[in-house]
Motif scaffolding. Sequence first.
Motif, PDB file in Angstrom:
ATOM      1  N   LEU A 162       5.821  -6.393 -19.278  1.00 48.59           N
ATOM      2  CA  LEU A 162       6.014  -5.157 -18.528  1.00 48.59           C
ATOM      3  C   LEU A 162       6.369  -5.530 -17.097  1.00 48.59           C
ATOM      4  CD1 LEU A 162       2.994  -2.942 -19.654  1.00 48.59           C
ATOM      5  CD2 LEU A 162       5.390  -2.587 -20.191  1.00 48.59           C
ATOM      6  N   VAL A 163       7.215  -4.723 -16.494  1.00 46.23           N
ATOM      7  CA  VAL A 163       7.537  -4.870 -15.083  1.00 46.23           C
ATOM      8  C   VAL A 163       7.054  -3.610 -14.384  1.00 46.23           C
ATOM      9  CG1 VAL A 163       9.387  -5.102 -13.378  1.00 46.23           C
ATOM     10  CG2 VAL A 163       9.543  -6.308 -15.564  1.00 46.23           C
ATOM     11  N   ALA A 164       6.319  -3.780 -13.300  1.00 40.14           N
ATOM     12  CA  ALA A 164       5.819  -2.649 -12.517  1.00 40.14           C
ATOM     13  C   ALA A 164       6.804  -2.347 -11.396  1.00 40.14           C
ATOM     14  CB  ALA A 164       4.444  -2.975 -11.932  1.00 40.14           C
ATOM     15  N   TYR A 165       7.081  -1.056 -11.207  1.00 36.12           N
ATOM     16  CA  TYR A 165       7.967  -0.580 -10.145  1.00 36.12           C
ATOM     17  C   TYR A 165       7.157   0.262  -9.174  1.00 36.12           C
ATOM     18  CZ  TYR A 165      12.076  -2.061 -12.733  1.00 36.12           C
ATOM     19  OH  TYR A 165      13.036  -2.805 -13.373  1.00 36.12           O
ATOM     20  N   LEU A 166       7.325  -0.009  -7.913  1.00 38.33           N
ATOM     21  CA  LEU A 166       6.633   0.720  -6.864  1.00 38.33           C
ATOM     22  C   LEU A 166       7.283   2.085  -6.679  1.00 38.33           C
ATOM     23  CD1 LEU A 166       4.499   0.500  -4.614  1.00 38.33           C
ATOM     24  CD2 LEU A 166       6.202  -0.610  -3.217  1.00 38.33           C
ATOM     25  N   VAL A 167       6.472   3.147  -6.712  1.00 37.68           N
ATOM     26  CA  VAL A 167       7.031   4.488  -6.558  1.00 37.68           C
ATOM     27  C   VAL A 167       6.425   5.260  -5.394  1.00 37.68           C
ATOM     28  CG1 VAL A 167       7.645   4.713  -8.994  1.00 37.68           C
ATOM     29  CG2 VAL A 167       5.435   5.546  -8.224  1.00 37.68           C
ATOM     30  N   ASP A 168       5.341   4.785  -4.821  1.00 38.57           N
ATOM     31  CA  ASP A 168       4.656   5.539  -3.774  1.00 38.57           C
ATOM     32  C   ASP A 168       4.312   4.597  -2.627  1.00 38.57           C
ATOM     33  OD1 ASP A 168       2.821   6.920  -2.147  1.00 38.57           O
ATOM     34  OD2 ASP A 168       2.087   8.081  -3.838  1.00 38.57           O
ATOM     35  N   THR A 169       4.934   4.825  -1.472  1.00 39.45           N
ATOM     36  CA  THR A 169       4.704   3.932  -0.326  1.00 39.45           C
ATOM     37  C   THR A 169       4.234   4.673   0.916  1.00 39.45           C
ATOM     38  OG1 THR A 169       7.007   4.111   0.390  1.00 39.45           O
ATOM     39  CG2 THR A 169       6.465   2.296  -1.109  1.00 39.45           C
ATOM     40  N   GLU A 170       3.795   5.923   0.762  1.00 42.17           N
ATOM     41  CA  GLU A 170       3.490   6.695   1.969  1.00 42.17           C
ATOM     42  C   GLU A 170       2.371   6.097   2.810  1.00 42.17           C
ATOM     43  OE1 GLU A 170       0.997  10.575   0.998  1.00 42.17           O
ATOM     44  OE2 GLU A 170       2.591  10.276  -0.456  1.00 42.17           O
ATOM     45  N   THR A 171       1.482   5.297   2.214  1.00 47.11           N
ATOM     46  CA  THR A 171       0.415   4.650   2.984  1.00 47.11           C
ATOM     47  C   THR A 171       0.778   3.221   3.382  1.00 47.11           C
ATOM     48  OG1 THR A 171      -0.651   3.907   0.958  1.00 47.11           O
ATOM     49  CG2 THR A 171      -1.417   6.003   1.886  1.00 47.11           C
ATOM     50  N   GLY A 172       1.977   2.789   3.020  1.00 45.70           N
ATOM     51  CA  GLY A 172       2.387   1.411   3.248  1.00 45.70           C
ATOM     52  C   GLY A 172       2.731   1.098   4.691  1.00 45.70           C
ATOM     53  N   GLU A 173       2.721  -0.199   4.960  1.00 47.03           N
ATOM     54  CA  GLU A 173       3.068  -0.697   6.290  1.00 47.03           C
ATOM     55  C   GLU A 173       3.911  -1.959   6.140  1.00 47.03           C
ATOM     56  OE1 GLU A 173      -0.618  -1.633   8.198  1.00 47.03           O
ATOM     57  OE2 GLU A 173      -1.342   0.438   8.135  1.00 47.03           O
ATOM     58  N   ARG A 174       4.926  -2.058   6.962  1.00 45.79           N
ATOM     59  CA  ARG A 174       5.794  -3.235   6.978  1.00 45.79           C
ATOM     60  C   ARG A 174       5.362  -4.160   8.103  1.00 45.79           C
ATOM     61  NH1 ARG A 174      12.343  -3.083   7.904  1.00 45.79           N
ATOM     62  NH2 ARG A 174      12.600  -5.325   8.055  1.00 45.79           N
ATOM     63  N   HIS A 175       5.206  -5.436   7.768  1.00 45.34           N
ATOM     64  CA  HIS A 175       4.813  -6.450   8.746  1.00 45.34           C
ATOM     65  C   HIS A 175       5.698  -7.671   8.557  1.00 45.34           C
ATOM     66  CE1 HIS A 175       1.099  -4.277   9.780  1.00 45.34           C
ATOM     67  NE2 HIS A 175       1.027  -4.004   8.493  1.00 45.34           N
ATOM     68  N   ASP A 176       5.786  -8.489   9.586  1.00 45.07           N
ATOM     69  CA  ASP A 176       6.514  -9.750   9.434  1.00 45.07           C
ATOM     70  C   ASP A 176       5.803 -10.629   8.409  1.00 45.07           C
ATOM     71  OD1 ASP A 176       8.462  -9.066  11.278  1.00 45.07           O
ATOM     72  OD2 ASP A 176       7.350  -9.929  12.953  1.00 45.07           O
ATOM     73  N   GLU A 177       4.485 -10.599   8.456  1.00 45.54           N
ATOM     74  CA  GLU A 177       3.659 -11.385   7.551  1.00 45.54           C
ATOM     75  C   GLU A 177       2.294 -10.717   7.491  1.00 45.54           C
ATOM     76  OE1 GLU A 177       1.696 -15.767   7.890  1.00 45.54           O
ATOM     77  OE2 GLU A 177       3.866 -15.640   8.236  1.00 45.54           O
ATOM     78  N   LEU A 178       1.668 -10.735   6.320  1.00 48.45           N
ATOM     79  CA  LEU A 178       0.335 -10.144   6.192  1.00 48.45           C
ATOM     80  C   LEU A 178      -0.731 -11.167   6.557  1.00 48.45           C
ATOM     81  CD1 LEU A 178       0.475  -8.083   2.870  1.00 48.45           C
ATOM     82  CD2 LEU A 178       0.865  -7.311   5.210  1.00 48.45           C
ATOM     83  N   SER A 179      -1.765 -10.688   7.210  1.00 51.34           N
ATOM     84  CA  SER A 179      -2.911 -11.553   7.498  1.00 51.34           C
ATOM     85  C   SER A 179      -3.768 -11.653   6.236  1.00 51.34           C
ATOM     86  CB  SER A 179      -3.739 -10.960   8.641  1.00 51.34           C
ATOM     87  OG  SER A 179      -4.365  -9.760   8.202  1.00 51.34           O
ATOM     88  N   ASP A 180      -4.670 -12.615   6.222  1.00 51.98           N
ATOM     89  CA  ASP A 180      -5.595 -12.728   5.093  1.00 51.98           C
ATOM     90  C   ASP A 180      -6.400 -11.441   4.939  1.00 51.98           C
ATOM     91  OD1 ASP A 180      -4.716 -15.295   4.590  1.00 51.98           O
ATOM     92  OD2 ASP A 180      -6.436 -16.275   5.571  1.00 51.98           O
ATOM     93  N   GLY A 181      -6.806 -10.867   6.058  1.00 48.74           N
ATOM     94  CA  GLY A 181      -7.585  -9.625   6.024  1.00 48.74           C
ATOM     95  C   GLY A 181      -6.806  -8.461   5.427  1.00 48.74           C
ATOM     96  N   GLN A 182      -5.525  -8.356   5.748  1.00 48.28           N
ATOM     97  CA  GLN A 182      -4.697  -7.285   5.165  1.00 48.28           C
ATOM     98  C   GLN A 182      -4.546  -7.468   3.661  1.00 48.28           C
ATOM     99  OE1 GLN A 182      -1.459  -8.045   7.890  1.00 48.28           O
ATOM    100  NE2 GLN A 182      -1.567  -5.940   8.662  1.00 48.28           N
ATOM    101  N   ARG A 183      -4.309  -8.705   3.242  1.00 47.18           N
ATOM    102  CA  ARG A 183      -4.187  -8.974   1.796  1.00 47.18           C
ATOM    103  C   ARG A 183      -5.496  -8.666   1.079  1.00 47.18           C
ATOM    104  NH1 ARG A 183      -0.986 -13.121   3.651  1.00 47.18           N
ATOM    105  NH2 ARG A 183      -2.682 -14.622   3.645  1.00 47.18           N
ATOM    106  N   GLU A 184      -6.600  -9.094   1.667  1.00 48.45           N
ATOM    107  CA  GLU A 184      -7.908  -8.849   1.046  1.00 48.45           C
ATOM    108  C   GLU A 184      -8.200  -7.358   0.957  1.00 48.45           C
ATOM    109  OE1 GLU A 184     -10.780 -11.173   3.212  1.00 48.45           O
ATOM    110  OE2 GLU A 184      -9.762 -13.052   2.687  1.00 48.45           O
TER     111      GLU A 184
END
Length: 172
Positions: A122-144
């Motif tokens: 199965l391949v998952a497709y992202l359909v909802d990004t209203e809470t998303g944020e774009r960053h140059d790179e994610l910190s460990d805390g953001q990933r966690e």
Amino acid sequence: VRFIDHGDTYYDCKELTPDLTQHEYRLLDWLKEEGLPVVDLVGVAMDRTDANGNALESVLITRHLRYSVPYLHLFASPGSDGLHERLIDALAILLTRIHLVGFFWGDCSLGNALFRRDAGALVAYLVDTETGERHDELSDGQRELDLEIACDNIAGGLFELEAMGRLKGVDP
């Protein structure tokens, strides 16, 4: 979300505030440019009014992803044996891929993705990004934090399936 059938194409229309509509459009467009599996953007409808001149929410319009299904359908369909693990795997792969490009989802859940069969996987497709944020790179805390949110939301989706009687014989 409302669905519109126009000829042989279906469109998904999601009402949001103007700021969220533009935010989600920009993020989906950027993720698509990064080569990630997201829905196809059609456009936005802004500055809408009803027949009495009252302001209406803006609308994000996407093309419905052909041959995709929401997770509820995968668990309701006959012959879906073995898809349960692949469903979670597909979502984990999507989350990993978006993290690698610096995207914090903030609302990873089974319901915020669509799934397509692909050569037994199965391949998952992202359909909802209203809470998303774009960053140059994610910190460990953001990933966690994103993983913590994902675990809670996925567990909620599985509990919903269990309450509906669709997890018989599956070890959540």
